[in-house]
Design an enzyme around this catalytic site. Structure first.
Site, PDB file in Angstrom:
ATOM      1  N   GLU A 158      -0.348   7.520  -1.239  1.00 20.88           N
ATOM      2  CA  GLU A 158      -1.292   7.990  -2.252  1.00 20.88           C
ATOM      3  C   GLU A 158      -0.806   9.275  -2.919  1.00 20.88           C
ATOM      4  OE1 GLU A 158      -1.490   7.899   0.982  1.00 20.88           O
ATOM      5  OE2 GLU A 158      -3.097   9.139   1.836  1.00 20.88           O
ATOM      6  N   ARG A 159       0.292   9.870  -2.384  1.00 18.55           N
ATOM      7  CA  ARG A 159       0.732  11.149  -2.953  1.00 18.55           C
ATOM      8  C   ARG A 159       1.612  10.973  -4.181  1.00 18.55           C
ATOM      9  NH1 ARG A 159       2.254  14.610   2.367  1.00 18.55           N
ATOM     10  NH2 ARG A 159       1.951  12.765   3.630  1.00 18.55           N
ATOM     11  N   LYS A 182       0.892  -1.177   0.000  1.00 16.01           N
ATOM     12  CA  LYS A 182       0.000   0.000   0.000  1.00 16.01           C
ATOM     13  C   LYS A 182       0.922   1.217   0.000  1.00 16.01           C
ATOM     14  CE  LYS A 182      -1.588   3.053   1.966  1.00 16.01           C
ATOM     15  NZ  LYS A 182      -1.261   4.435   1.567  1.00 16.01           N
ATOM     16  N   CYS A 222      13.960  11.049   6.113  1.00 14.35           N
ATOM     17  CA  CYS A 222      13.931  10.710   7.548  1.00 14.35           C
ATOM     18  C   CYS A 222      15.333  10.717   8.124  1.00 14.35           C
ATOM     19  CB  CYS A 222      13.293   9.349   7.761  1.00 14.35           C
ATOM     20  SG  CYS A 222      14.305   8.030   7.123  1.00 14.35           S
TER      21      CYS A 222
HETATM   22  P1  NAD Z   1       2.544   9.339   6.838  1.00 17.71           P
HETATM   23  O1  NAD Z   1       2.659   8.753   8.183  1.00 17.71           O
HETATM   24  O2  NAD Z   1       1.616  10.474   6.636  1.00 17.71           O
HETATM   25  O3  NAD Z   1       2.104   8.212   5.769  1.00 17.71           O
HETATM   26  C1  NAD Z   1       2.746   6.959   5.712  1.00 17.71           C
HETATM   27  C2  NAD Z   1       1.729   5.934   5.222  1.00 17.71           C
HETATM   28  O4  NAD Z   1       0.657   5.851   6.163  1.00 17.71           O
HETATM   29  C3  NAD Z   1       1.113   6.274   3.886  1.00 17.71           C
HETATM   30  O5  NAD Z   1       1.017   5.100   3.106  1.00 17.71           O
HETATM   31  C4  NAD Z   1      -0.263   6.813   4.243  1.00 17.71           C
HETATM   32  O6  NAD Z   1      -1.246   6.548   3.262  1.00 17.71           O
HETATM   33  C5  NAD Z   1      -0.594   6.077   5.528  1.00 17.71           C
HETATM   34  N1  NAD Z   1      -1.429   6.888   6.430  1.00 17.71           N
HETATM   35  C6  NAD Z   1      -1.440   8.239   6.545  1.00 17.71           C
HETATM   36  N2  NAD Z   1      -2.341   8.623   7.475  1.00 17.71           N
HETATM   37  C7  NAD Z   1      -2.895   7.493   7.965  1.00 17.71           C
HETATM   38  C8  NAD Z   1      -3.893   7.241   8.964  1.00 17.71           C
HETATM   39  N3  NAD Z   1      -4.470   8.225   9.637  1.00 17.71           N
HETATM   40  N4  NAD Z   1      -4.221   5.966   9.217  1.00 17.71           N
HETATM   41  C9  NAD Z   1      -3.634   4.946   8.547  1.00 17.71           C
HETATM   42  N5  NAD Z   1      -2.697   5.136   7.587  1.00 17.71           N
HETATM   43  C10 NAD Z   1      -2.321   6.394   7.302  1.00 17.71           C
HETATM   44  O7  NAD Z   1       4.033   9.735   6.380  1.00 17.71           O
HETATM   45  P2  NAD Z   1       4.488  10.531   5.088  1.00 17.71           P
HETATM   46  O8  NAD Z   1       4.109  11.971   5.256  1.00 17.71           O
HETATM   47  O9  NAD Z   1       4.061   9.836   3.855  1.00 17.71           O
HETATM   48  O10 NAD Z   1       6.081  10.377   5.182  1.00 17.71           O
HETATM   49  C11 NAD Z   1       6.894  11.229   5.925  1.00 17.71           C
HETATM   50  C12 NAD Z   1       7.154  10.682   7.312  1.00 17.71           C
HETATM   51  O11 NAD Z   1       7.742   9.394   7.221  1.00 17.71           O
HETATM   52  C13 NAD Z   1       8.147  11.521   8.101  1.00 17.71           C
HETATM   53  O12 NAD Z   1       7.729  11.599   9.434  1.00 17.71           O
HETATM   54  C14 NAD Z   1       9.441  10.738   7.986  1.00 17.71           C
HETATM   55  O13 NAD Z   1      10.366  10.962   9.037  1.00 17.71           O
HETATM   56  C15 NAD Z   1       8.924   9.341   8.014  1.00 17.71           C
HETATM   57  N6  NAD Z   1       9.871   8.405   7.408  1.00 17.71           N
HETATM   58  C16 NAD Z   1      10.562   7.587   8.249  1.00 17.71           C
HETATM   59  C17 NAD Z   1      11.506   6.713   7.730  1.00 17.71           C
HETATM   60  C18 NAD Z   1      12.274   5.800   8.630  1.00 17.71           C
HETATM   61  O14 NAD Z   1      12.919   4.905   8.113  1.00 17.71           O
HETATM   62  N7  NAD Z   1      12.241   5.965   9.938  1.00 17.71           N
HETATM   63  C19 NAD Z   1      11.744   6.679   6.348  1.00 17.71           C
HETATM   64  C20 NAD Z   1      11.012   7.523   5.519  1.00 17.71           C
HETATM   65  C21 NAD Z   1      10.077   8.390   6.067  1.00 17.71           C
END
Ligand code: NAD
Length: 495
Positions: free
Chosen positions: A176-177, A173, A281
């Site tokens: 979606e962006r 999954k 990240c």
């Molecule tokens: P996000 O948490 O908004 O989304 C991640 C995933 O979760 C997406 O697939 C999204 O569709 C889903 N999602 C979003 N809101 C949800 C909800 N309310 N309920 C269930 N699923 C939901 O993160 P993002 O904005 O796409 O990515 C950036 C974030 O990811 C930053 O905080 C970054 O630090 C983190 N990140 C961490 C790592 C790591 O390895 N630690 C790596 C890359 C990114």
């Protein structure tokens, strides 16, 4: 307008839910497509397809799996430019970042090509008289991956190669962006010859995530994203009895000691803070300048910021692209004002940069004299805003890292071997760099943070990835006394 579909059973599957999400080109601000958001039925169809494929896939020989994995690796390499172009078009990152992302993804496929070695298990001969004991690692079943927007090709490749190499089938999954690059990766996976259902892709939002987290046929969930969602995914998935690893947000510190090569440190700070518009990240968000390092380091960073070229990813001169959405750009810009109001010194204000475009651009910002109580220090900004905290001693710098709720990466810049070694021991973070600002481990090690940067106990990819995607089975065997054998074995040797 193009509609982006799911990819199930080796073919495009239209979205039936009636819900969709806009996909933008962040460099122009225009909507370029819409992606269907799966409902429960579509997730169920993907899981059913993967569950059906698992029965055969788990018994496919290691030799056959290895061959397929090599083919996949070669196709991803051959199509790196096309994957990178999709990353630039929907995420906005410049081609060097996009190609770097594909290269880091390839490393993980290459690691999984060694699956024969990785799945060897272990063996004790003669654990007791006539008793041999061995451990094998078996696949879990259908496993799901939920991935963030910032590395739409690489993060799925942190998961998929190891998961399927171990004999699992996978439902992805993606964010979606920016869904087009992971879809291309899935198409290449099938072009390589993997059977339908071994990898399925469902696009979606919370509805799809919630279904995956509670679906009885999903055995494990691998998640990467922000801290609040990672915590939610971990709690919901484990309550439903699933194995979950949830990698989360970060606030990475780069400590610069007074003896450091300040040119090297300034180059590193600029590339690690502003590369990919700070949407990494492992981005450096806080430089901790120790003692006399402060003033010359801030000057050196500032000089480099002036030269940074910001523009669309399809312009070969651009070194930094736009942010992912207009809302995120505005939120990041807001932090510069918040920092100023709370007493930080604004050395450079990215809001003053002017762009001849409706894209989601923002200039780079540098905030000096930031203190740990400020919002800009406490929040994950996830954009091109670098904070500098001044610290009198090495100990103060290490304490800052320890007290920070996140612990993804931490780096030190110094010429002193003793200080560098001590920092390896002291740094309260899962990944540490010595004169390396973004210490992302290579594919044969594992990636993961500590504290609020990881929920669960298993890091991603590398040896810990193999561990996550398999369960151990220990087998104890008793053999007849050799003296009772019908064949004369020449005893008492080896009794
Ligand atoms: P996000 O948490 O908004 O989304 C991640 C995933 O979760 C997406 O697939 C999204 O569709 C889903 N999602 C979003 N809101 C949800 C909800 N309310 N309920 C269930 N699923 C939901 O993160 P993002 O904005 O796409 O990515 C950036 C974030 O990811 C930053 O905080 C970054 O630090 C983190 N990140 C961490 C790592 C790591 O390895 N630690 C790596 C890359 C990114």
């Amino acid at each position: 307008m193009e509609t982006i579909h799911h990819f199930v059973d080796g073919a495009a599957m239209p979205c039936e839910s009636g819900r969709s999400h806009p996909v933008f080109n962040p460099a122009t601000g225009e909507q370029t497509a819409q992606v269907g958001l799966a409902g429960v039925d579509e997730v169920d169809a993907a899981v059913a397809s993967s569950a059906a494929a698992f029965e055969e896939w788990r018994h496919t020989s290691l030799a056959a799996r290895t061959k397929l994995m090599h083919g996949f690796r070669n196709l991803v390499e051959a199509n790196a430019a096309e994957i990178a172009a999709r990353l630039t078009a929907e995420h906005g990152k410049v081609p060097s970042d996009a190609l770097g992302e594909v290269a880091r993804g390839l490393e993980n496929i290459e690691f999984a090509c060694g699956l024969g070695d990785l799945l060897k298990g272990s063996y004790n001969s003669q654990a007791s008289g006539g008793i041999d004991v061995y451990t094998v690692r078996q696949p879990l079943g259908v496993v799901a991956g939920i991935t963030p927007f910032n590395f739409p090709a690489m993060v799925p490749l942190w998961m998929i190669p190891n998961a399927v190499a171990c004999g699992n089938t996978f439902v992805l999954k993606p964010s979606e962006r920016d869904p087009s690059a992971p879809l291309l990766v899935a198409e290449l996976f099938f072009e390589a010859g993997f059977p339908p259902g071994v990898l399925n892709v469902v696009n979606g939002d919370k509805v799809a995530v919630d279904r995956l987290l509670t679906h009885p046929e999903v055995a494990a969930v691998s998640f990467v994203g922000s801290t609040p969602i990672a915590r939610y995914v971990y709690e919901t998935g484990t309550s439903a009895g699933k194995r979950v690893q949830a990698l989360a947000g970060a606030k990475n510190h780069m400590v610069v000691l007074p003896d450091a090569d300040l040119d090297l440190a300034a180059d590193a700070a600029v590339s690690a803070a502003y590369g990919s518009a700070g949407e990494r990240c492992m981005a450096v968000s806080v430089v901790v300048a120790v003692g006399d390092a402060g003033d010359p380091l801030v000057d050196a960073i500032r000089v480099r910021m002036d030269k940074l070229r910001i523009g669309p990813g399809d312009d070969p001169d651009s070194e930094m692209g736009p942010l992912i959405t207009r809302e995120h750009r505005d939120r990041v810009a807001g932090y510069v004002g918040i920092g100023a109001d709370e007493g930080a010194t604004v050395v450079m204000d990215g809001r003053e940069a002017v762009f001849d475009s409706d894209g989601f651009f923002l200039g780079v910002s540098l905030l000096d004299n930031v203190t740990p109580d400020m919002t800009v220090y406490r929040d994950e900004i996830f954009g091109p805003v670098l904070c500098v905290v001044r610290s009198d001693t090495y100990h103060e710098a290490v304490d800052l890292i320890e007290q920070n709720p996140w612990g993804n990466g931490a780096a030190i810049f110094t010429r002193d071997g003793g200080a560098a070694r001590q920092f390896q021991l002291d740094a309260d973070a899962g990944m540490v760099g010595i004169n390396v600002p973004i210490p992302v481990p290579v594919g044969c090690h594992s990636f993961g943070g500590w504290k609020n940067s990881l929920f669960g106990d298993t890091h991603m990819y590398g040896p810990e990835g193999i561990h996550f995607f398999t369960k151990a089975k220990a087998i104890t065997t008793r053999w007849p006394d050799p003296a009772d054998s019908a064949v004369d074995l020449g005893f008492p040797r080896n009794r």
